[in-house]
Design an enzyme around this catalytic site. Structure first.
Site, short mmCIF file in Angstrom:
data_model
loop_
_atom_site.label_atom_id
_atom_site.label_comp_id
_atom_site.label_asym_id
_atom_site.label_seq_id
_atom_site.Cartn_x
_atom_site.Cartn_y
_atom_site.Cartn_z
N SER A 67 -69.33 -8.70 -5.02
CA SER A 67 -70.79 -8.74 -5.16
C SER A 67 -71.48 -8.94 -3.82
CB SER A 67 -71.21 -9.84 -6.14
OG SER A 67 -70.76 -11.10 -5.70
N ASN A 79 -66.78 6.12 -4.20
CA ASN A 79 -66.50 6.57 -5.56
C ASN A 79 -66.89 5.52 -6.60
OD1 ASN A 79 -64.48 4.88 -4.69
ND2 ASN A 79 -62.79 6.10 -5.46
N ASP A 85 -53.28 4.23 -10.39
CA ASP A 85 -52.39 4.10 -11.54
C ASP A 85 -50.99 3.71 -11.10
OD1 ASP A 85 -50.89 6.41 -10.88
OD2 ASP A 85 -52.12 7.69 -12.16
N TYR A 88 -48.72 5.43 -8.26
CA TYR A 88 -48.99 5.25 -6.83
C TYR A 88 -48.27 3.98 -6.39
CZ TYR A 88 -51.77 5.47 -2.51
OH TYR A 88 -52.17 5.57 -1.20
#
Length: 147
Positions: A67, A79, A85, A88
Protein backbone atom coordinates in the site's frame (compact mmCIF):
# COMPACT_ATOMS: atom_id res chain seq x y z
CA UNK A 1 -7.29 -23.48 10.44
CA UNK A 2 -5.99 -24.41 7.01
CA UNK A 3 -3.21 -26.91 6.36
CA UNK A 4 0.33 -25.53 6.54
CA UNK A 5 2.20 -25.58 3.20
CA UNK A 6 5.96 -25.84 2.72
CA UNK A 7 7.59 -23.77 -0.02
CA UNK A 8 11.15 -24.40 -1.15
CA UNK A 9 12.90 -21.08 -1.78
CA UNK A 10 16.17 -20.08 -3.41
CA UNK A 11 17.67 -16.67 -2.65
CA UNK A 12 19.65 -14.83 -5.34
CA UNK A 13 21.03 -12.27 -2.88
CA UNK A 14 22.34 -12.37 0.67
CA UNK A 15 21.57 -8.63 0.98
CA UNK A 16 17.79 -9.02 1.37
CA UNK A 17 15.98 -10.20 4.47
CA UNK A 18 14.64 -13.74 4.40
CA UNK A 19 10.91 -14.12 3.82
CA UNK A 20 8.73 -14.55 6.88
CA UNK A 21 5.07 -15.37 7.36
CA UNK A 22 3.38 -13.11 9.91
CA UNK A 23 0.04 -14.82 10.38
CA UNK A 24 -1.42 -12.64 13.14
CA UNK A 25 -1.13 -9.38 11.14
CA UNK A 26 -1.61 -10.41 7.52
CA UNK A 27 -1.22 -13.47 5.35
CA UNK A 28 0.53 -11.39 2.65
CA UNK A 29 4.33 -11.76 2.57
CA UNK A 30 6.56 -8.79 1.73
CA UNK A 31 9.04 -9.00 -1.16
CA UNK A 32 12.12 -6.81 -1.40
CA UNK A 33 14.24 -5.25 -4.13
CA UNK A 34 17.33 -7.41 -4.62
CA UNK A 35 19.39 -4.66 -6.24
CA UNK A 36 19.61 -0.87 -6.31
CA UNK A 37 17.28 0.48 -9.00
CA UNK A 38 17.32 4.06 -10.31
CA UNK A 39 14.37 4.98 -12.52
CA UNK A 40 13.45 8.14 -14.41
CA UNK A 41 9.82 9.23 -14.78
CA UNK A 42 8.22 7.25 -17.60
CA UNK A 43 10.70 4.37 -17.38
CA UNK A 44 9.63 0.72 -17.12
CA UNK A 45 11.89 -1.79 -15.35
CA UNK A 46 11.78 -5.34 -14.11
CA UNK A 47 12.84 -5.12 -10.47
CA UNK A 48 14.49 -8.35 -9.29
CA UNK A 49 13.02 -9.65 -6.05
CA UNK A 50 15.88 -12.01 -5.27
CA UNK A 51 13.85 -15.20 -4.87
CA UNK A 52 12.70 -18.26 -6.79
CA UNK A 53 10.25 -20.73 -5.27
CA UNK A 54 8.63 -24.09 -5.76
CA UNK A 55 4.96 -23.46 -5.05
CA UNK A 56 2.70 -26.34 -4.01
CA UNK A 57 0.96 -28.17 -6.87
CA UNK A 58 -2.35 -26.48 -7.69
CA UNK A 59 -1.31 -23.06 -6.31
CA UNK A 60 -0.22 -19.74 -7.79
CA UNK A 61 1.27 -16.59 -6.27
CA UNK A 62 -0.48 -13.23 -6.61
CA UNK A 63 2.09 -10.41 -6.51
CA UNK A 64 0.88 -6.84 -5.89
CA UNK A 65 2.43 -3.56 -4.70
CA UNK A 66 2.41 -2.78 -0.98
CA UNK A 67 0.00 0.00 0.00
CA UNK A 68 2.95 2.37 0.57
CA UNK A 69 4.83 1.57 -2.67
CA UNK A 70 3.41 4.43 -4.73
CA UNK A 71 3.82 6.98 -1.91
CA UNK A 72 7.38 5.91 -1.10
CA UNK A 73 8.76 5.22 -4.59
CA UNK A 74 6.38 6.76 -7.17
CA UNK A 75 6.04 3.47 -9.04
CA UNK A 76 3.06 1.38 -10.08
CA UNK A 77 3.04 -2.25 -11.15
CA UNK A 78 2.56 -2.36 -14.92
CA UNK A 79 0.33 -5.41 -14.95
CA UNK A 80 -1.43 -4.41 -11.69
CA UNK A 81 -1.07 -7.96 -10.36
CA UNK A 82 1.55 -10.50 -11.25
CA UNK A 83 0.59 -14.17 -11.41
CA UNK A 84 3.31 -16.77 -10.86
CA UNK A 85 2.14 -20.36 -11.19
CA UNK A 86 3.78 -23.50 -9.86
CA UNK A 87 5.47 -24.26 -13.21
CA UNK A 88 7.78 -21.21 -12.78
CA UNK A 89 10.08 -23.09 -10.43
CA UNK A 90 13.49 -23.49 -12.06
CA UNK A 91 16.84 -22.57 -10.54
CA UNK A 92 16.93 -19.34 -12.58
CA UNK A 93 13.21 -18.45 -12.39
CA UNK A 94 13.75 -15.37 -10.22
CA UNK A 95 10.64 -13.37 -9.37
CA UNK A 96 10.40 -9.77 -10.62
CA UNK A 97 8.06 -6.83 -10.24
CA UNK A 98 7.38 -4.97 -13.50
CA UNK A 99 7.28 -1.30 -12.51
CA UNK A 100 6.46 2.01 -14.21
CA UNK A 101 7.92 5.17 -12.63
CA UNK A 102 5.69 8.23 -12.44
CA UNK A 103 8.55 10.29 -11.00
CA UNK A 104 12.33 9.94 -10.74
CA UNK A 105 13.06 7.47 -7.97
CA UNK A 106 15.66 5.26 -6.34
CA UNK A 107 14.78 1.89 -4.85
CA UNK A 108 17.43 0.53 -2.52
CA UNK A 109 18.43 -3.07 -1.91
CA UNK A 110 16.11 -4.62 0.70
CA UNK A 111 13.33 -2.00 0.25
CA UNK A 112 9.94 -3.67 0.59
CA UNK A 113 8.18 -2.89 -2.69
CA UNK A 114 5.57 -5.59 -3.19
CA UNK A 115 3.86 -8.49 -1.49
CA UNK A 116 2.43 -11.87 -2.38
CA UNK A 117 0.12 -14.60 -1.21
CA UNK A 118 -0.55 -18.01 -2.68
CA UNK A 119 -4.00 -19.06 -3.83
CA UNK A 120 -5.44 -22.31 -5.10
CA UNK A 121 -6.05 -22.44 -8.82
CA UNK A 122 -9.58 -21.71 -9.94
CA UNK A 123 -11.56 -24.91 -10.49
CA UNK A 124 -12.48 -25.92 -14.03
CA UNK A 125 -15.55 -23.96 -15.14
CA UNK A 126 -18.34 -24.79 -17.56
CA UNK A 127 -20.42 -21.91 -18.96
CA UNK A 128 -24.11 -22.58 -19.51
CA UNK A 129 -25.78 -20.07 -21.84
CA UNK A 130 -29.23 -18.78 -20.87
CA UNK A 131 -31.62 -16.00 -21.94
CA UNK A 132 -32.42 -14.98 -18.37
CA UNK A 133 -30.54 -15.23 -15.09
CA UNK A 134 -33.71 -15.07 -12.97
CA UNK A 135 -32.41 -12.58 -10.38
CA UNK A 136 -33.24 -8.98 -9.41
CA UNK A 137 -30.93 -6.37 -11.01
CA UNK A 138 -28.54 -4.67 -8.60
CA UNK A 139 -28.78 -1.29 -10.31
CA UNK A 140 -26.09 -1.17 -12.99
CA UNK A 141 -22.34 -0.91 -13.12
CA UNK A 142 -20.92 1.30 -10.36
CA UNK A 143 -24.19 1.41 -8.44
CA UNK A 144 -22.91 0.15 -5.06
CA UNK A 145 -23.17 2.70 -2.27
CA UNK A 146 -25.73 5.00 -3.90
CA UNK A 147 -28.77 5.95 -1.83
Amino acid sequence: MSERKTIRIKYFSDKIEKLTFIGDKSDWIDLRAAEEITMKAGEVRLIPLGVAMVLPKGYEAHVVPRSSTFKNFGIIQTNHMGIIDETYCGDNDQWYMSAYALRDTVIHVNDRICQFRIMEHQPELVFEETQTLGNVDRGGFGSTGKA
